[in-house]
Design an enzyme around this catalytic site. Sequence first.
Site, PDB file in Angstrom:
ATOM      1  N   SER A 105       0.816  -1.215   0.000  1.00 46.02           N
ATOM      2  CA  SER A 105       0.000   0.000   0.000  1.00 46.02           C
ATOM      3  C   SER A 105       0.850   1.264   0.000  1.00 46.02           C
ATOM      4  O   SER A 105       1.944   1.297   0.583  1.00 46.02           O
ATOM      5  CB  SER A 105      -0.906   0.008   1.239  1.00 46.02           C
ATOM      6  OG  SER A 105      -1.583   1.246   1.372  1.00 46.02           O
TER       7      SER A 105
ATOM      8  N   TYR B 170      -2.336   5.330  -4.147  1.00 40.72           N
ATOM      9  CA  TYR B 170      -3.353   6.353  -3.926  1.00 40.72           C
ATOM     10  C   TYR B 170      -2.869   7.610  -4.640  1.00 40.72           C
ATOM     11  O   TYR B 170      -1.720   8.032  -4.448  1.00 40.72           O
ATOM     12  CB  TYR B 170      -3.529   6.654  -2.436  1.00 40.72           C
ATOM     13  CG  TYR B 170      -4.342   5.638  -1.680  1.00 40.72           C
ATOM     14  CD1 TYR B 170      -5.667   5.377  -2.027  1.00 40.72           C
ATOM     15  CD2 TYR B 170      -3.797   4.950  -0.595  1.00 40.72           C
ATOM     16  CE1 TYR B 170      -6.417   4.453  -1.324  1.00 40.72           C
ATOM     17  CE2 TYR B 170      -4.540   4.025   0.110  1.00 40.72           C
ATOM     18  CZ  TYR B 170      -5.851   3.775  -0.261  1.00 40.72           C
ATOM     19  OH  TYR B 170      -6.593   2.862   0.427  1.00 40.72           O
TER      20      TYR B 170
ATOM     21  N   THR C  94      -5.843   2.575  -6.910  1.00 39.46           N
ATOM     22  CA  THR C  94      -7.128   2.523  -6.215  1.00 39.46           C
ATOM     23  C   THR C  94      -7.931   3.758  -6.562  1.00 39.46           C
ATOM     24  O   THR C  94      -7.464   4.883  -6.376  1.00 39.46           O
ATOM     25  CB  THR C  94      -6.920   2.421  -4.696  1.00 39.46           C
ATOM     26  OG1 THR C  94      -6.287   1.167  -4.392  1.00 39.46           O
ATOM     27  CG2 THR C  94      -8.247   2.498  -3.958  1.00 39.46           C
TER      28      THR C  94
ATOM     29  N   LYS D 282      -8.242  -0.705  -9.322  1.00 36.98           N
ATOM     30  CA  LYS D 282      -8.940  -1.333  -8.194  1.00 36.98           C
ATOM     31  C   LYS D 282     -10.031  -0.408  -7.658  1.00 36.98           C
ATOM     32  O   LYS D 282      -9.793   0.783  -7.451  1.00 36.98           O
ATOM     33  CB  LYS D 282      -7.950  -1.656  -7.075  1.00 36.98           C
ATOM     34  CG  LYS D 282      -8.573  -2.306  -5.844  1.00 36.98           C
ATOM     35  CD  LYS D 282      -7.516  -2.585  -4.799  1.00 36.98           C
ATOM     36  CE  LYS D 282      -8.060  -3.302  -3.581  1.00 36.98           C
ATOM     37  NZ  LYS D 282      -9.044  -2.503  -2.832  1.00 36.98           N
TER      38      LYS D 282
ATOM     39  N   HIS E 239     -13.938  -1.905  -1.524  1.00 35.73           N
ATOM     40  CA  HIS E 239     -12.952  -1.527  -0.502  1.00 35.73           C
ATOM     41  C   HIS E 239     -13.264  -2.199   0.832  1.00 35.73           C
ATOM     42  O   HIS E 239     -13.072  -1.616   1.910  1.00 35.73           O
ATOM     43  CB  HIS E 239     -12.933  -0.001  -0.321  1.00 35.73           C
ATOM     44  CG  HIS E 239     -11.566   0.555  -0.014  1.00 35.73           C
ATOM     45  ND1 HIS E 239     -10.776   1.143  -0.969  1.00 35.73           N
ATOM     46  CD2 HIS E 239     -10.845   0.618   1.136  1.00 35.73           C
ATOM     47  CE1 HIS E 239      -9.635   1.552  -0.417  1.00 35.73           C
ATOM     48  NE2 HIS E 239      -9.661   1.226   0.863  1.00 35.73           N
TER      49      HIS E 239
END
Length: 365
Positions: A116, A138, A164, A237, A261
């Site tokens: 992440s 992100y 994402t 995603k 999510h």
Amino acid sequence: MLTDRPVLTDRPAVSLDDYTERARAVLPPDVWDYVAGGSAAEVTLAANRRGLDRVAVLPRVLRGVGAADLRTRLLGRPYAMPVGVAPMAYQRLLHPDGELALAAAAGAAGVPYVASTLASTPIEQIAGAGAEIWFQLYWLRERAMVRDLLDRVVAAGCRALMLTVDVPVLGRHPRDLRNAFRLPADVVAANLPDGRAALAHAGAPGVAAVAASFAPALRWADLAWLREQVDLPLVVKGVLDPRDAVEAVRVGADAVVVSNHGGRQLDGAPASITMLPEVLDAVGDRCQVLVDSGIRSGTDVLRALALGASGVLIGRPLLWALAVGGQPAARDALALLAAELTDALTLAGCPDPAAAGELRTVEVR
């Protein structure tokens, strides 16, 4: 951070649910709520389980199938089973070894580990833990920070980039608000300058430190720009609407992840598994389609494969295993999932994951 943890039992876990209850016993209540909770009234969080349980798989018989071979290919690369470790923030909150332990467990299992942006360990260290790494991005307000992250991802040898797209803002998490949840000082967003997301996450006090870093108005043109920047497989995603899946393919995505999510963003959105068939119908064979949110067993993986998914991402159960016993427990959890999936495929009459796509499914109410 947690250090001394009681040993709850010397009996091995026989299902991933065993780790859930054991983790609840060793984690502080606010940390448990942070991981376990969803957004708003947690309607979508509950819908993920109900949606999976409504999928019944019709097994085939007398096909001469021995034990199933789980090997598969995702994004053109071989893996031991059609499973990846989902991107999850701040894993050092669950165990001091955090991302390094879970990535090492993924490496031992032969599955990809998705790191992440909000990992509590830098991507360069995660990349050395022994797994093939996909990086989850992100989108940040400052494009220079995005560019810097991309350079680091490539230099670290990551195998894929996963954007994402379902977090224009962070979902409101009542559990965290009631608990006034804050991250401990030594758990920070290690991939961002000065750990600028370190104050809190997911609706907790101080969430502005995170929200201020994210770009709320991401557009398809940004995805097209991203496609031009990195010569890596690109995964989108957070897709639920088939129209968005089609657009992602048009812009250049190699795969999409049908995802809500884990019930942590828009409450009232449908279960990911419910939307999977529509997304598959929309994109056809133009890209791979994965699914996450609510996967808890080998039977759940079989359900996704039978509906047509190329693979799944699994999240919370591996965090619970990490909390209980670090890398060894996470490795055992993935081995247990592989054993369950082997049994499920074999009982369904499938020699391998690809054959599961030929099975029929029935919706049960």
